[in-house]
Design an enzyme around this catalytic site. Sequence first.
Site, short mmCIF file in Angstrom:
data_model
loop_
_atom_site.label_atom_id
_atom_site.label_comp_id
_atom_site.label_asym_id
_atom_site.label_seq_id
_atom_site.Cartn_x
_atom_site.Cartn_y
_atom_site.Cartn_z
CG ASP A 1 -2.06 1.00 1.05
OD1 ASP A 1 -2.36 1.40 -0.09
OD2 ASP A 1 -2.66 1.39 2.07
CE1 TYR B 1 -0.38 8.53 4.40
CE2 TYR B 1 1.75 9.62 4.22
CZ TYR B 1 0.51 9.49 4.83
OH TYR B 1 0.17 10.32 5.88
CG HIS C 1 -4.28 10.56 2.69
ND1 HIS C 1 -5.31 10.48 3.59
CD2 HIS C 1 -3.40 9.58 3.05
CE1 HIS C 1 -5.07 9.49 4.45
NE2 HIS C 1 -3.93 8.93 4.14
NE ARG D 1 4.47 14.38 10.71
CZ ARG D 1 3.87 13.35 10.07
NH1 ARG D 1 3.62 12.25 10.73
NH2 ARG D 1 3.53 13.45 8.81
CD GLU E 1 -6.24 4.59 4.75
OE1 GLU E 1 -5.58 3.79 4.04
OE2 GLU E 1 -5.72 5.31 5.62
CD GLU F 1 -5.49 2.89 -0.03
OE1 GLU F 1 -4.70 2.21 -0.73
OE2 GLU F 1 -5.31 3.11 1.18
CG ASP G 1 -5.68 0.28 3.67
OD1 ASP G 1 -5.73 -0.81 4.26
OD2 ASP G 1 -4.78 1.13 3.87
NE ARG H 1 -7.91 6.44 9.64
CZ ARG H 1 -7.22 6.26 8.53
NH1 ARG H 1 -5.95 5.88 8.57
NH2 ARG H 1 -7.79 6.44 7.36
CD GLN I 1 -2.99 4.38 10.79
OE1 GLN I 1 -4.21 4.36 10.66
NE2 GLN I 1 -2.19 4.85 9.86
CE1 TYR J 1 3.13 7.20 12.54
CE2 TYR J 1 1.86 7.26 14.58
CZ TYR J 1 2.61 7.91 13.62
OH TYR J 1 2.84 9.24 13.74
CE LYS K 1 -3.49 2.02 7.41
NZ LYS K 1 -4.26 2.94 6.57
CB THR L 1 -7.40 -4.84 2.09
OG1 THR L 1 -6.51 -4.54 3.17
CG2 THR L 1 -7.24 -3.80 0.99
CB THR M 1 -6.14 7.69 1.68
OG1 THR M 1 -6.03 6.64 2.62
CG2 THR M 1 -7.51 8.35 1.80
CD GLU N 1 -7.60 12.54 4.32
OE1 GLU N 1 -7.77 11.33 4.05
OE2 GLU N 1 -7.12 13.37 3.54
MN MN Z 1 -4.08 2.87 2.85
#
Ligand code: MN
Length: 426
Positions: A135, A137, A142, A151, A208, A210, A242, A246, A249, A253, A262, A266, A358, A372
Site C-alpha cells: 500500500d 501513500y 491526504h 504533527r 480509505e 484507494e 483499505d 485509527r 494505528q 505505528y 490495517k 482490505t 488514500t 479527514e
Molecule cells: Mn491505505
Amino acid sequence: MDETTDPELTSWVDVPPGSHFPIQNLPFGVAARSDGKHFITSAIGNHVLDLSELERRGVFSTTPLAGKNVFQSASLNQFMALGRDSWKAVRATVSHLLQADNPAIRDNGELRKSALIPASEVQMVMPVEIGDYTDFYSSKEHATNVGTMFRGADNALMPNWLHLPVAYHGRASSVVVSGTPIHRPSGQTLPEGAEAPQFGESRVLDFELEMGFFIGPPGELGEPISVSDAADHIFGMVLVNDWSARDIQKWEYQPLGPFLAKNFGTTISPWIVTMEALEPFSCAGPEQTPEPLPHLRSEGKRTFDIELEVQLSPEGSDATTISRGNFNTLYWDICQQLAHHTVTGCNVRTGDLLASGTISGSAPVSRGSMLELTWMGKEPLKLSDGEERKFLQDGDSVTMTGWCEGDGYRVGFGECAGTILPANEV
Ligand code: MN
C-alpha cells in the site's frame, strides 16, 4: 487508437444507460454459479460472458492463448502472466464477438444461453491469487491532511515525501472481494490522556478510498523494473478500501508503520478494468516539484481520469454520498510506484496487488477517509437519515464506485462494498 475502445462501438447485448460495462470496457473477473463452480468471465451490460466456455469451444484458438487453457482456471493469474499481446488478442476477440453486427453468438441460441449469463444469477468472487500486497501513500493532499492532524501544519509532509512514493508492505491474506463483511477489530490503544494502554474493540474505525493495480508478467529478483518498462507489467486496476483502525494505528505505528491497524481486511472490487480500456482516459498528473531523481522520472499522460465516489449507509438506512474525488489527483503515478518498489531488485510476482494509498483531492468533499472528512471526529458528517458519524459504527456499509466518463458511455469499475460487523470475542 485501439479499435476496441472506439466510442462508436455498440453491442447486440443490451447495455443500459449509465452501465459501467459497455463494449468499450470488457473487464475480467471470476464468477461463481449457484452450483459453486467458479469461472473466468467478462462483463457486458447486466450480463457476464463465460470466457471458460468460449475457450472450450475454441474461440481463442487463433490467439496466443491457443492450447494454454488459461481460462479453465479459477483465477486470472495464468492469463495475467501471459502479457500484453495475449491480453490484447483476447480483448479484440471478445469485442468482435459482442459487436452489434456479429452473429456468431448473437444468432446461436445454444451458445448464447451457455456463455451469456445474467449477472444476477452469479456471484462475483476473488479474481486473483494475491501473493503480496503493498500500500502506497501517494496523495499529497491526504499525506498533508494526516500530517497536519498528527504533527501540525509546519511538519505535515515528511522530508522524504516529495522525493519518493512512500509505501509499506501490507497483508495479502485478508484482501477480500466486494460484499465480504468485515468484523470490527480489537487491539491495544492508548486513550487520550491515559498513561497505560488498554485492550478492546477499535472505536475509531475508518475506510480509505484507494485504487490498486495488479502485476501481470513478473519481475526477476535482482532486476529493477524501470519507469518506462513498468506499464508492460501492469494488467489492470480495481477499487480498494483499505479499512483502518485509527486508534490502534496511532499507538502501534511508530517506528515501523501500520501493522494490526490495517491487516484485518482490505476490500477490492471484483472486476479488473484493463489498461487497454483505461487508455482513452489517460491524462497528465499533478506537476512534480522538485523534479524526481532520474530513476523516478515519468512523462506524458501518466495517470487516468477516474471519477470516484464513496457512499455510507447505516444499517436499514439510505446511502449518503460522503466523498467525491478523482484518481488523477494522485501525486505519484503507478509506473513510478512500480519502479520505486523494484529499484532494489525486489521481484514482483503475477497477481501482486499495489494500492495507491488514500485518494484525497484539494476540495473538502474529495477527502478519502472519515479521519479527514470529519477532521479527526471534530466535524461529524450529517447523513441523509438525520444520523451523524465521526467514524464507522457496526452495521454501517461503505460502498465505493469509480468510472471514466466517455461521450455517452461510462467505463466503470462497479462497486467495492463492505459492511462492518460487531467485534468478535477475544
Ligand atoms: Mn491505505
